[in-house]
Design a protein around this motif. Structure first.
Motif, PDB file in Angstrom:
ATOM      1  N   LYS A  59      43.842  54.235  17.328  1.00  0.00           N
ATOM      2  CA  LYS A  59      44.040  54.402  18.753  1.00  0.00           C
ATOM      3  C   LYS A  59      44.554  53.148  19.438  1.00  0.00           C
ATOM      4  N   SER A  60      44.274  51.998  18.897  1.00  0.00           N
ATOM      5  CA  SER A  60      44.704  50.780  19.545  1.00  0.00           C
ATOM      6  C   SER A  60      45.214  49.796  18.504  1.00  0.00           C
ATOM      7  N   LEU A  61      45.837  48.755  18.968  1.00  0.00           N
ATOM      8  CA  LEU A  61      46.362  47.725  18.088  1.00  0.00           C
ATOM      9  C   LEU A  61      45.345  46.608  17.965  1.00  0.00           C
ATOM     10  N   MET A  62      45.298  46.000  16.783  1.00  0.00           N
ATOM     11  CA  MET A  62      44.421  44.855  16.551  1.00  0.00           C
ATOM     12  C   MET A  62      45.254  43.776  15.882  1.00  0.00           C
ATOM     13  N   THR A  63      44.929  42.562  16.177  1.00  0.00           N
ATOM     14  CA  THR A  63      45.617  41.464  15.505  1.00  0.00           C
ATOM     15  C   THR A  63      44.816  41.070  14.272  1.00  0.00           C
ATOM     16  N   PRO A  64      45.477  40.509  13.256  1.00  0.00           N
ATOM     17  CA  PRO A  64      44.741  40.012  12.094  1.00  0.00           C
ATOM     18  C   PRO A  64      43.687  38.978  12.489  1.00  0.00           C
TER      19      PRO A  64
ATOM     20  N   LEU B 196      40.667  40.956  13.791  1.00  0.00           N
ATOM     21  CA  LEU B 196      40.007  41.600  12.655  1.00  0.00           C
ATOM     22  C   LEU B 196      39.242  40.577  11.827  1.00  0.00           C
ATOM     23  N   GLY B 197      39.816  39.398  11.658  1.00  0.00           N
ATOM     24  CA  GLY B 197      39.192  38.353  10.862  1.00  0.00           C
ATOM     25  C   GLY B 197      37.910  37.806  11.458  1.00  0.00           C
ATOM     26  N   ARG B 198      37.668  38.063  12.739  1.00  0.00           N
ATOM     27  CA  ARG B 198      36.435  37.610  13.380  1.00  0.00           C
ATOM     28  C   ARG B 198      35.298  38.617  13.220  1.00  0.00           C
ATOM     29  N   SER B 199      35.607  39.803  12.738  1.00  0.00           N
ATOM     30  CA  SER B 199      34.580  40.824  12.543  1.00  0.00           C
ATOM     31  C   SER B 199      33.652  40.415  11.397  1.00  0.00           C
TER      32      SER B 199
ATOM     33  N   THR C 161      31.820  42.247   9.529  1.00  0.00           N
ATOM     34  CA  THR C 161      31.994  43.169   8.409  1.00  0.00           C
ATOM     35  C   THR C 161      33.235  42.807   7.607  1.00  0.00           C
ATOM     36  N   VAL C 162      34.317  42.504   8.291  1.00  0.00           N
ATOM     37  CA  VAL C 162      35.555  42.116   7.616  1.00  0.00           C
ATOM     38  C   VAL C 162      35.354  40.778   6.902  1.00  0.00           C
ATOM     39  N   GLN C 163      34.677  39.851   7.545  1.00  0.00           N
ATOM     40  CA  GLN C 163      34.430  38.550   6.923  1.00  0.00           C
ATOM     41  C   GLN C 163      33.646  38.707   5.625  1.00  0.00           C
ATOM     42  N   LYS C 164      32.643  39.565   5.638  1.00  0.00           N
ATOM     43  CA  LYS C 164      31.846  39.805   4.424  1.00  0.00           C
ATOM     44  C   LYS C 164      32.724  40.405   3.323  1.00  0.00           C
ATOM     45  N   SER C 165      33.534  41.383   3.667  1.00  0.00           N
ATOM     46  CA  SER C 165      34.435  42.007   2.681  1.00  0.00           C
ATOM     47  C   SER C 165      35.442  40.999   2.133  1.00  0.00           C
ATOM     48  N   LEU C 166      35.951  40.153   3.007  1.00  0.00           N
ATOM     49  CA  LEU C 166      36.919  39.145   2.555  1.00  0.00           C
ATOM     50  C   LEU C 166      36.263  38.111   1.639  1.00  0.00           C
ATOM     51  N   GLU C 167      35.010  37.797   1.883  1.00  0.00           N
ATOM     52  CA  GLU C 167      34.315  36.854   0.997  1.00  0.00           C
ATOM     53  C   GLU C 167      34.125  37.460  -0.391  1.00  0.00           C
ATOM     54  N   ILE C 168      33.838  38.736  -0.448  1.00  0.00           N
ATOM     55  CA  ILE C 168      33.733  39.433  -1.738  1.00  0.00           C
ATOM     56  C   ILE C 168      35.091  39.420  -2.436  1.00  0.00           C
ATOM     57  N   LEU C 169      36.143  39.671  -1.679  1.00  0.00           N
ATOM     58  CA  LEU C 169      37.500  39.632  -2.227  1.00  0.00           C
ATOM     59  C   LEU C 169      37.842  38.238  -2.740  1.00  0.00           C
TER      60      LEU C 169
ATOM     61  N   ASP D 290      41.911  31.162   5.758  1.00  0.00           N
ATOM     62  CA  ASP D 290      42.043  31.844   7.049  1.00  0.00           C
ATOM     63  C   ASP D 290      42.013  33.359   6.834  1.00  0.00           C
ATOM     64  N   PRO D 291      41.018  34.058   7.386  1.00  0.00           N
ATOM     65  CA  PRO D 291      40.941  35.512   7.218  1.00  0.00           C
ATOM     66  C   PRO D 291      42.207  36.227   7.697  1.00  0.00           C
TER      67      PRO D 291
END
Length: 149
Positions: free
Chosen positions: A6-11, A14-17, A19-27, A58-59
């Protein structure tokens, strides 16, 4: 992920989330393990290049690289992550053959799949495939008493 349809998000956003930070650390951890093995069987060492991208500090850099790599479900529109061609303008319920859906095992659970409205049915199927590969599909289709339907 529903907000992306529904809306646009910048990387960066998203990188400040958390949940995303946790997933990126696993990655990052998986990428580091692969890089530490120094055994890339891919032509041109494509896997090593991918793991270097996934290991960025940098996420936002990782998110941009992943979105550019995908370019189907999500794509970059300038500095924003926007829906890609896998998103559909049709409501999700119209994407399925109702007769087939009604006859399928666990058909009543279709609405429980956490995907954004209007996304391609391929993403719905991918979610179910992931559950199946993780051995969780039966639990999803037949939750134990007391669990949310």
């Amino acid at each position: 992920m529903a907000f992306l349809a529904k809306s646009l998000m910048t990387p960066d956003a998203l990188g400040r989330s958390p949940t995303v930070q946790k997933s990126l650390e696993i990655l990052r951890a998986a990428a580091r393990r692969f890089l530490d093995e120094r055994k890339d069987p891919t032509e041109g060492h494509m896997a090593t290049e991918f793991c270097h991208q996934c290991n960025a500090r940098d996420p936002a850099v990782i998110i941009r690289a992943l979105v550019q790599r995908d370019n189907r479900v999500l794509r970059l529109g300038g500095d924003d992550v926007v829906p890609g061609p896998a998103f559909s303008e049709q409501p999700q319920t119209e994407l399925y053959d109702k007769q087939e859906e009604d006859e399928a095992p666990g058909a009543g659970k279709v609405g429980r799949v956490p995907v954004p409205d209007g996304i391609s049915s391929r993403i719905h199927n991918l979610y179910l495939l992931n559950l199946d590969l993780d051995g969780q599909l039966g639990k999803f289709l037949n939750p134990a008493a007391g669990e949310a339907p």
